[in-house]
Design a protein around this motif. Structure first.
Motif, mmCIF file in Angstrom:
data_model
loop_
_atom_site.group_PDB
_atom_site.id
_atom_site.type_symbol
_atom_site.label_atom_id
_atom_site.label_comp_id
_atom_site.label_asym_id
_atom_site.label_seq_id
_atom_site.Cartn_x
_atom_site.Cartn_y
_atom_site.Cartn_z
ATOM 1 N N GLY A 6 2.467 5.789 -1.838
ATOM 2 C CA GLY A 6 1.358 5.470 -0.952
ATOM 3 C C GLY A 6 1.856 4.661 0.225
ATOM 4 N N TRP A 7 0.990 4.444 1.198
ATOM 5 C CA TRP A 7 1.377 3.654 2.366
ATOM 6 C C TRP A 7 0.155 2.875 2.845
ATOM 7 N N LEU A 8 0.432 1.861 3.657
ATOM 8 C CA LEU A 8 -0.632 0.990 4.130
ATOM 9 C C LEU A 8 -0.282 0.493 5.528
ATOM 10 N N VAL A 13 -4.243 -5.675 7.496
ATOM 11 C CA VAL A 13 -4.188 -6.635 6.390
ATOM 12 C C VAL A 13 -4.680 -7.991 6.877
ATOM 13 N N GLU A 32 0.512 -7.765 -10.640
ATOM 14 C CA GLU A 32 -0.155 -6.963 -9.607
ATOM 15 C C GLU A 32 -0.158 -7.710 -8.284
ATOM 16 N N HIS A 36 -5.312 -7.392 0.696
ATOM 17 C CA HIS A 36 -6.704 -7.322 1.137
ATOM 18 C C HIS A 36 -6.765 -6.844 2.589
ATOM 19 N N THR A 37 -7.561 -5.805 2.824
ATOM 20 C CA THR A 37 -7.732 -5.248 4.162
ATOM 21 C C THR A 37 -9.205 -5.335 4.555
ATOM 22 N N VAL A 41 -9.147 -3.242 -1.004
ATOM 23 C CA VAL A 41 -7.949 -3.850 -1.577
ATOM 24 C C VAL A 41 -6.952 -2.749 -1.924
ATOM 25 N N PHE A 42 -5.704 -2.931 -1.495
ATOM 26 C CA PHE A 42 -4.604 -2.043 -1.858
ATOM 27 C C PHE A 42 -3.808 -2.745 -2.957
ATOM 28 N N LEU A 43 -3.749 -2.172 -4.151
ATOM 29 C CA LEU A 43 -3.148 -2.821 -5.313
ATOM 30 C C LEU A 43 -1.945 -2.027 -5.788
ATOM 31 N N PHE A 44 -0.852 -2.747 -6.104
ATOM 32 C CA PHE A 44 0.284 -2.095 -6.753
ATOM 33 C C PHE A 44 0.917 -3.070 -7.739
#
Length: 303
Positions: A6-8, A13, A32, A36-37, A41-44
């Motif tokens: 994935g990408w962000l 942000v 984890e 936060h955008t 929320v982008f979680l990895f």
């Protein structure tokens, strides 16, 4: 070659946090990272706590770099407009501008005077000293509700994020000025005292001056230029979790301790003032008396 899952776009942000992964079953990646955008929320997941902390630092640094560039672009645009206006002012005004520029550059060598209302400056100093005393005794400081109330000017339970930056600057100014006062009152060079020092006392004095120089340089760097901007941007991104331009008491107490008075900075300050206090007591013994009321004589955390 490994392909990304994935990408962000880091331009969107506004903060990043991390936490242990939920669930009772063992997991290959038990931590984890939550980015936060504006839209969610982008979680990895990552395998170690150190990995989570490293990602937190990297993403925060990228956010700060992007925000700094945006500010630079705006400031350059303002500067271009100002330059165009100055170019039309004629030779006489240019000459005056050159004089003012030279005067300004000379003033840059001096510490910025931060204007603080006396009552607020006194309370800030007291709360900061309470923090130092707690740290010096191995305790956790509990000043954050009082500090929040000091800047909650209208009493509605929130602080505007711009006021948080004022808090940051005023708190740094109080700490810097206290150090300068201590240097002036207790660390003045004294030839006769230096001649009477033992090697151990001379080494302790040298270490004290080095620590004072380290702290003073740190305060000065944080009060001006990129360093203040960097901390302000991190402060803005980490405290204003709701992104509404306001900081609630809950947001403040969760993020302020690490951002306004980082433990490492407090530990260095506590060490410095402890050494100053020991020096004051040693000098008092040499004079044949102990002055217990030494808070305003440099040993600001002495009991």
């Amino acid at each position: 070659r490994m392909q990304p899952a994935g990408w962000l776009d880091l331009r969107y942000v506004h903060s990043v946090t991390w936490r242990p992964a939920g669930g009772l079953a063992p997991h290959a990646c038990p931590f984890e990272v939550l980015v936060h955008t504006r839209t969610g929320v982008f979680l990895f997941s990552v395998p170690t706590k150190d990995d989570a902390l490293a990602w937190n630092q990297r993403i925060t640094a990228a956010f700060v770099e992007w925000q700094s560039r945006c500010i630079d672009v705006r400031e350059q645009a303002i500067g271009v407009v100002a330059a165009d206006r100055n170019a039309q002012a004629g030779a006489a005004i240019q000459g005056r501008a050159s004089f003012e520029d030279a005067k300004f550059n000379h003033e840059e060598d001096k510490d910025e005077v931060v204007s603080i209302p006396p009552y607020r400056g006194q309370l800030l100093r007291k709360l900061w000293i309470d923090c130092l005393r707690a740290v010096s005794h191995g305790d956790t400081p509990f000043i954050w509700d009082q500090l929040f109330s000091l800047y909650d000017f209208n009493g509605d339970g929130t602080i505007e994020i711009d006021e948080m930056e004022r808090l940051l600057k005023e708190l740094l100014s109080v700490r810097r000025d206290e150090l300068k006062k201590t240097l002036e009152q207790t660390l003045k060079p004294n030839v006769y005292a230096m001649l009477a020092q033992t090697k151990q006392e001379a080494a302790a004095e040298k270490a004290l001056h080095q620590l004072a120089g380290q702290l003073l340089s740190h305060y000065r760097s944080l009060l001006q230029g990129p360093s203040f901007r960097h901390r302000s941007l991190v402060l803005r991104s980490q405290l204003d979790v709701s992104r509404d331009g306001l900081v609630s008491l809950d947001e403040f107490t969760r993020g302020a301790p690490q951002l306004l008075l980082p433990p490492r900075e407090l530990a260095l300050e506590a060490k410095f003032y402890r050494l100053v206090g020991e020096k004051i007591e040693r000098q008092a013994r040499e004079r044949g008396h102990i002055d217990d009321d030494s808070e305003d004589e440099g040993g600001c955390i002495q009991q």
